[in-house]
Design an enzyme around this catalytic site. Structure first.
Site, PDB file in Angstrom:
ATOM      1  N   GLY A  50      33.271 -33.355  86.684  1.00  0.00           N
ATOM      2  CA  GLY A  50      33.943 -34.109  85.672  1.00  0.00           C
ATOM      3  C   GLY A  50      35.387 -33.287  85.812  1.00  0.00           C
ATOM      4  N   ASN A  51      36.328 -33.340  84.570  1.00  0.00           N
ATOM      5  CA  ASN A  51      37.527 -32.472  84.567  1.00  0.00           C
ATOM      6  C   ASN A  51      38.074 -32.285  83.104  1.00  0.00           C
ATOM      7  OD1 ASN A  51      39.437 -34.790  83.337  1.00  0.00           O
ATOM      8  ND2 ASN A  51      38.451 -35.981  85.009  1.00  0.00           N
ATOM      9  N   ARG A  52      39.038 -31.425  83.069  1.00  0.00           N
ATOM     10  CA  ARG A  52      39.382 -31.215  81.323  1.00  0.00           C
ATOM     11  C   ARG A  52      39.912 -31.716  80.543  1.00  0.00           C
ATOM     12  NH1 ARG A  52      38.129 -25.490  82.435  1.00  0.00           N
ATOM     13  NH2 ARG A  52      38.337 -24.798  84.363  1.00  0.00           N
ATOM     14  N   SER A  53      40.311 -33.112  80.830  1.00  0.00           N
ATOM     15  CA  SER A  53      41.267 -33.957  80.057  1.00  0.00           C
ATOM     16  C   SER A  53      40.604 -34.054  78.723  1.00  0.00           C
ATOM     17  CB  SER A  53      41.123 -35.331  80.825  1.00  0.00           C
ATOM     18  OG  SER A  53      42.124 -35.961  80.092  1.00  0.00           O
TER      19      SER A  53
ATOM     20  N   ALA B  51      42.140 -39.214  83.305  1.00  0.00           N
ATOM     21  CA  ALA B  51      41.860 -38.405  84.518  1.00  0.00           C
ATOM     22  C   ALA B  51      40.673 -39.079  85.154  1.00  0.00           C
ATOM     23  CB  ALA B  51      41.857 -37.152  84.104  1.00  0.00           C
TER      24      ALA B  51
END
Ligand code: CTP
Length: 399
Positions: A201-204, A273
């Site tokens: 995943g990502n930090r959004s 994102a």
């Protein structure tokens, strides 16, 4: 914006605390003017602490004695919640027997009254006439909710929920340039499962997307917020009667949700994102350290949702993308231009991310490009400021 929040003496006065908090969180200065009776329900220290402003109930409380004139003139918006039958009567008659009613006589800004009282009082011909008088003068008087009142009685007379009061109040001062429009905003970051407990995943945080959804709702749009693991702050800030939150997790789920909601939409804003890759296989049981874990996780590319939607023949849908890039200002802009041409969205908001910029923080700056990579605008400031500036540019595309 400067907001005056009048509070009158009803049991629902405690709910005005949440209206105050929501207005403050939206970035506004709020001066609370309770009546003497309101202070019997919620005390002065609460209003002072939460507003950070002095609190007075009488015209004689101020040092100069003309506070009501200054207060009334400087207000951009006035909200009275709860408004008792007595307040409606005094306001309709033009009385000036305390600081709140005196201030109401000096105000030129939009005024919203949120009544709360027993059903009999709300339906009494005197109250009905007072409400009609106030509405005829341009005052917005909300309909009370129906439901359980103090004690055993039920019926119309309940104070509307604080979110509904806040939304209706702010809508009075927002341009209604998205009235009747259907808007889809994706927010957060998609997650691709590796096994039942792990994901790529990502930090959004989803806060920029939530701010965009909220701003659209305030301007009159019906909004579907496609929420890909947004954080609690983003979720709380997107509470608005015109916003429907649809939870999604993976890129495939987001793509399906975009397809099914965009058919009837006027605008799609892809602020999420999106995970560009997903593991080729997902283990259906937790991966263990027992030697069975793979050395290499093979990835396959996800579909590009934005490019797909932008590339389809479309008649009314305006498609807006975000580009998160790293590098110095020129590099970011160059990458943004290339992306704008590649994706074909009507507008692409380019912002710099990494090393503390863009993800989850307060300040933000975006350059907006069209599908040829030409700059059409620049917006900077808080995520709310960026949302406002971006909707100004999107609304211009709609008209
Ligand atoms: N986007 C999308 N589908 C994807 C990837 C991105 O719809 N599979 C959208 C994002 O929501 C955003 C825009 O495309 O509005 C740009 O996202 P970004 O991550 O900056 O671009 P990428 O396509 O991932 O390009 P690159 O990896 O080359 O930076």
């Amino acid at each position: 914006m400067r907001v005056l929040l009048g509070v009158t003496g009803g049991i629902a006065a405690y709910k005005a605390v949440f209206v105050l908090r929501a207005l403050r969180e939206a970035g506004h200065r709020v001066r609370v003017i309770p009546t003497e009776a309101a202070l019997k329900f919620v005390g002065r220290p609460t209003w002072e602490a939460l507003s950070g402003e002095p609190v007075a109930t009488s015209v004689f409380d101020g040092a100069t004695g003309v506070d009501h004139v200054a207060l009334g003139r400087s207000a951009d918006l006035v909200v009275v919640a709860p408004a008792t039958a007595d307040l409606l009567a005094r306001a309709a008659a033009g009385r000036a027997d305390d600081l709140l009613t005196t201030t109401l006589l000096t105000v030129t800004a939009p005024v919203l009254l949120a009544p709360a009282m027993h059903t009999e009082m709300w339906q009494h011909p005197a109250t009905v006439a007072n409400v009609a008088t106030l509405r005829a003068r341009g005052v917005t008087v909300l309909e009370p909710d129906s439901g359980r009142l103090t004690g055993a009685d039920t019926g119309p007379g309940r104070l509307p929920e604080p979110e509904a009061i806040t939304a209706a109040s702010l809508a009075l001062v927002a341009p209604q340039d998205l009235a009747g429009r259907a808007v889809v905003v994706s927010a957060g970051g998609t997650r691709e499962p590796l096994d039942p407990v792990r994901f790529l995943g990502n930090r959004s945080s989803g806060r920029q997307g939530a701010a965009l959804a909220l701003e659209a709702a305030r301007r009159g749009a019906r909004v579907t917020l496609l929420a890909a693991s947004i954080d609690e702050a983003a979720r709380t800030s997107a509470q608005h009667p015109a916003i429907d939150i649809v939870e999604v997790e993976t890129t495939a789920e987001l793509a399906d949700a975009v397809d099914s909601t965009c058919a009837a939409a006027d605008v799609l804003v892809m602020a999420a994102a999106v995970a560009d890759f997903r593991p080729a296989t997902t283990a259906d049981r937790k991966i263990k350290k027992d030697g069975s874990a793979p050395d290499v996780v093979r990835l396959v590319e996800n579909p590009d949702i934005l490019a797909t939607v932008a590339g389809r023949p479309r008649e009314r849908l305006v498609v807006v993308g975000f580009a998160a890039e790293t590098g110095d200002h020129d590099e970011v802009l160059e990458l943004g231009r290339a992306k704008a041409r590649r994706k074909g969205a009507d507008l692409l908001a380019v912002n710099a991310v990494g090393s503390g910029k863009g993800f989850g923080d307060v300040a933000n700056a975006v350059t907006v490009l069209d599908s040829d990579g030409e700059q059409v605008g620049e917006v900077a400031g808080s995520k709310q400021d960026v949302a406002r500036g971006l909707w100004d540019l999107i609304a211009a595309q709609l008209h």
